[in-house]
Design a protein around this motif. Structure first.
Motif, PDB file in Angstrom:
ATOM      1  N   PRO A  68       0.883  -1.167   0.131  1.00 55.04           N
ATOM      2  CA  PRO A  68      -0.122  -0.020  -0.185  1.00 55.04           C
ATOM      3  C   PRO A  68       0.943   1.323  -0.190  1.00 55.04           C
ATOM      4  O   PRO A  68       2.095   1.336   0.268  1.00 55.04           O
ATOM      5  CB  PRO A  68      -0.766  -0.173   1.236  1.00 55.04           C
ATOM      6  N   SER A  69       0.360   2.408  -0.404  1.00 48.39           N
ATOM      7  CA  SER A  69       0.866   3.717  -0.417  1.00 48.39           C
ATOM      8  C   SER A  69       1.162   4.107   0.970  1.00 48.39           C
ATOM      9  O   SER A  69       1.931   5.084   1.279  1.00 48.39           O
ATOM     10  CB  SER A  69       0.128   4.709  -0.974  1.00 48.39           C
ATOM     11  N   SER A  70       0.581   3.609   1.916  1.00 43.39           N
ATOM     12  CA  SER A  70       0.900   4.050   3.345  1.00 43.39           C
ATOM     13  C   SER A  70       1.842   2.920   4.077  1.00 43.39           C
ATOM     14  O   SER A  70       2.061   3.116   5.230  1.00 43.39           O
ATOM     15  CB  SER A  70      -0.524   3.731   4.184  1.00 43.39           C
ATOM     16  N   LEU A  71       2.918   2.512   3.211  1.00 45.05           N
ATOM     17  CA  LEU A  71       3.697   1.573   3.611  1.00 45.05           C
ATOM     18  C   LEU A  71       4.842   2.096   4.911  1.00 45.05           C
ATOM     19  O   LEU A  71       5.292   1.512   5.464  1.00 45.05           O
ATOM     20  CB  LEU A  71       4.400   0.933   2.492  1.00 45.05           C
ATOM     21  N   VAL A  72       4.939   3.481   4.471  1.00 47.13           N
ATOM     22  CA  VAL A  72       6.082   3.921   5.494  1.00 47.13           C
ATOM     23  C   VAL A  72       5.620   4.946   6.384  1.00 47.13           C
ATOM     24  O   VAL A  72       6.032   5.922   6.636  1.00 47.13           O
ATOM     25  CB  VAL A  72       7.305   4.656   4.732  1.00 47.13           C
ATOM     26  N   ARG A  73       4.249   4.855   6.588  1.00 48.53           N
ATOM     27  CA  ARG A  73       3.288   5.672   7.367  1.00 48.53           C
ATOM     28  C   ARG A  73       3.885   6.155   8.895  1.00 48.53           C
ATOM     29  O   ARG A  73       3.797   7.066   9.377  1.00 48.53           O
ATOM     30  CB  ARG A  73       2.022   5.277   7.590  1.00 48.53           C
TER      31      ARG A  73
ATOM     32  N   PHE B 289      -0.064  -7.190   0.689  1.00 50.05           N
ATOM     33  CA  PHE B 289       0.239  -6.921   2.035  1.00 50.05           C
ATOM     34  C   PHE B 289      -0.255  -5.316   2.329  1.00 50.05           C
ATOM     35  O   PHE B 289      -0.468  -4.799   1.681  1.00 50.05           O
ATOM     36  CB  PHE B 289       2.022  -6.910   2.268  1.00 50.05           C
ATOM     37  N   GLY B 290      -0.285  -5.743   3.956  1.00 50.52           N
ATOM     38  CA  GLY B 290      -0.942  -4.264   4.503  1.00 50.52           C
ATOM     39  C   GLY B 290       0.260  -3.323   4.887  1.00 50.52           C
ATOM     40  O   GLY B 290       1.395  -3.617   4.461  1.00 50.52           O
ATOM     41  N   SER B 291      -0.105  -2.345   5.681  1.00 51.02           N
ATOM     42  CA  SER B 291       0.956  -1.364   6.234  1.00 51.02           C
ATOM     43  C   SER B 291       0.922  -1.236   7.615  1.00 51.02           C
ATOM     44  O   SER B 291       0.118  -2.260   8.394  1.00 51.02           O
ATOM     45  CB  SER B 291       0.498  -0.079   5.436  1.00 51.02           C
TER      46      SER B 291
ATOM     47  N   TRP C 273       4.232  10.685   4.134  1.00 49.21           N
ATOM     48  CA  TRP C 273       4.957   9.889   2.810  1.00 49.21           C
ATOM     49  C   TRP C 273       3.782   9.634   1.857  1.00 49.21           C
ATOM     50  O   TRP C 273       3.187   8.611   2.456  1.00 49.21           O
ATOM     51  CB  TRP C 273       5.937   9.042   3.128  1.00 49.21           C
ATOM     52  N   ASP C 274       3.662  10.039   0.753  1.00 46.39           N
ATOM     53  CA  ASP C 274       2.657   9.498  -0.330  1.00 46.39           C
ATOM     54  C   ASP C 274       2.957   8.458  -0.980  1.00 46.39           C
ATOM     55  O   ASP C 274       4.145   8.060  -1.192  1.00 46.39           O
ATOM     56  CB  ASP C 274       1.734  10.735  -0.982  1.00 46.39           C
ATOM     57  N   ASP C 275       2.180   7.953  -2.079  1.00 46.72           N
ATOM     58  CA  ASP C 275       2.441   7.044  -2.949  1.00 46.72           C
ATOM     59  C   ASP C 275       3.306   7.661  -4.082  1.00 46.72           C
ATOM     60  O   ASP C 275       4.167   6.610  -4.532  1.00 46.72           O
ATOM     61  CB  ASP C 275       0.968   6.738  -3.737  1.00 46.72           C
ATOM     62  N   GLY C 276       3.454   8.796  -4.391  1.00 50.11           N
ATOM     63  CA  GLY C 276       4.590   9.156  -5.260  1.00 50.11           C
ATOM     64  C   GLY C 276       6.068   8.942  -4.442  1.00 50.11           C
ATOM     65  O   GLY C 276       6.907   8.311  -5.251  1.00 50.11           O
ATOM     66  N   PHE C 277       6.284   9.167  -3.423  1.00 47.56           N
ATOM     67  CA  PHE C 277       7.336   8.989  -2.728  1.00 47.56           C
ATOM     68  C   PHE C 277       7.526   7.360  -2.585  1.00 47.56           C
ATOM     69  O   PHE C 277       8.737   6.971  -2.981  1.00 47.56           O
ATOM     70  CB  PHE C 277       7.430   9.507  -1.152  1.00 47.56           C
TER      71      PHE C 277
ATOM     72  N   PRO D 134      -3.246   2.342  -3.885  1.00 49.30           N
ATOM     73  CA  PRO D 134      -3.502   3.634  -2.954  1.00 49.30           C
ATOM     74  C   PRO D 134      -4.071   3.097  -1.613  1.00 49.30           C
ATOM     75  O   PRO D 134      -5.056   2.340  -1.557  1.00 49.30           O
ATOM     76  CB  PRO D 134      -4.594   4.193  -3.975  1.00 49.30           C
ATOM     77  N   ASP D 135      -3.770   3.644  -0.576  1.00 48.05           N
ATOM     78  CA  ASP D 135      -4.323   3.790   0.591  1.00 48.05           C
ATOM     79  C   ASP D 135      -4.216   5.109   1.236  1.00 48.05           C
ATOM     80  O   ASP D 135      -3.468   5.533   2.170  1.00 48.05           O
ATOM     81  CB  ASP D 135      -3.692   2.662   1.750  1.00 48.05           C
ATOM     82  N   ARG D 136      -5.072   6.027   0.732  1.00 49.77           N
ATOM     83  CA  ARG D 136      -5.136   7.427   1.043  1.00 49.77           C
ATOM     84  C   ARG D 136      -5.476   7.515   2.466  1.00 49.77           C
ATOM     85  O   ARG D 136      -4.617   8.594   3.108  1.00 49.77           O
ATOM     86  CB  ARG D 136      -6.054   7.995   0.125  1.00 49.77           C
TER      87      ARG D 136
END
Length: 298
Positions: A8-13, A217-219, A52-56, A44-46
């Motif tokens: 997910p885009s939230s991987l490094v939240r 996988f999740g975040s 850090w977003d999906d672009g990063f 995406p997991d907005r």
């Protein structure tokens, strides 16, 4: 056989700074490389994203998957790549062809100049850029990545081939789209709420994943049930367990044989590959190594 992993885009939240976030993504890319994953996709997991977003996430993963000899030319300077010095080396093994003595390896290259005579100059990590003919019917542009088959280095014998670049591919994709691909294979949701993997189930699963799989996988603090809005009891082992014989039966199948459009229902299996975990939290990069190691067994 295609092996796909989605994160997910939230991987490094939960990362404290860009350096820590970059290092985490490096280990995700390394796990994918170690176990010969073909596609590493960011879905995406907005709601779970923080600093850090999906672009990063996508940019750092794609940079890590780029051969070192192409990184400077392919990426230049970007704000997302300020801390890439902490990335662990992937050291991906070369993909060889059918030529004798292990020659005929595939390499990525970048077109640096397009000539008028059907030839282009390509930087493919050798001592000097190579001047190569473009295959008939194939169009390339300056800055485009191409696949090179090198049959000899001294003297240099190489040619451009109309094939996908070797190694790990990284891009963003909707979860629904990835699970709907014809080559998705066995669709696996990695979750601590899933069915605990044991020796018996692994023996049943191994023949199926040999033909390809898609593992999701999740975040941190947001597993797949939270991301998909599924209450954990709904993904516990079901009354009708998945088995190798149930090729056309899954929780996402409707009576008419069509597939549900709900992403949570499209999985063939919810799997817990770290049963009886000794830590309250298994990090995503740790879950990747644990899960892919099991799926890699023959």
């Amino acid at each position: 056989m295609t092996r796909t992993v989605l994160v997910p885009s939230s991987l490094v939240r939960e990362s404290r700074d860009k350096r820590e976030a970059t290092r985490k993504l490096g280990y995700v890319a390394r796990a994918a490389t170690v176990f010969r994953i073909d596609r590493l996709l960011v879905f995406p997991d907005r709601e779970g994203e923080r600093r850090w977003d999906d672009g990063f996430v996508r940019t750092v993963l794609a940079y890590a998957a780029t051969p070192p000899y192409l990184r400077k030319e392919a990426w230049g300077r970007r704000e997302e790549l300020e801390c890439v010095g902490v990335l662990p080396p992937l050291r991906a093994v070369a993909q060889t062809g059918s030529e004798s003595d292990g020659s005929g390896s595939l390499r990525q290259g970048i077109v640096t100049e397009v000539g008028p005579d059907g030839r282009v100059r390509v930087n493919c990590g050798l001592q000097h850029p190579a001047s190569l003919l473009v295959p008939p019917g194939m169009a390339v542009e300056e800055g485009e990545r191409v696949t090179i088959r090198v049959s000899s280095r001294r003297p240099l014998r190489a040619r451009i081939v109309d094939e996908s670049p070797p190694g790990l591919s990284v891009w963003a994709e909707e979860l629904e789209t990835a699970l709907s691909r014809d080559d998705a294979g066995v669709r696996i949701a990695a979750s601590r709420h899933g069915e605990e993997l044991d020796a018996t189930r692994l023996g049943e699963l191994a023949p199926r994943v040999r033909d390809g799989f898609t593992a999701v996988f999740g975040s941190p603090e947001r597993g797949l049930p939270e991301i998909l809005g599924v209450h954990p009891p709904r993904v516990d082992p079901r009354d009708e367990q998945w088995s190798p014989e149930s090729d056309h039966e899954s929780p996402g199948d409707a009576p008419d044989g069509t597939r549900s459009h709900e992403p949570a229902a499209r999985f063939d299996l919810w799997l817990n590959t770290v049963p009886h975990q000794g830590s309250e939290v298994v990090r995503t990069e740790e879950a990747l190594f644990a899960t892919l190691a099991c799926l890699n067994l023959r």
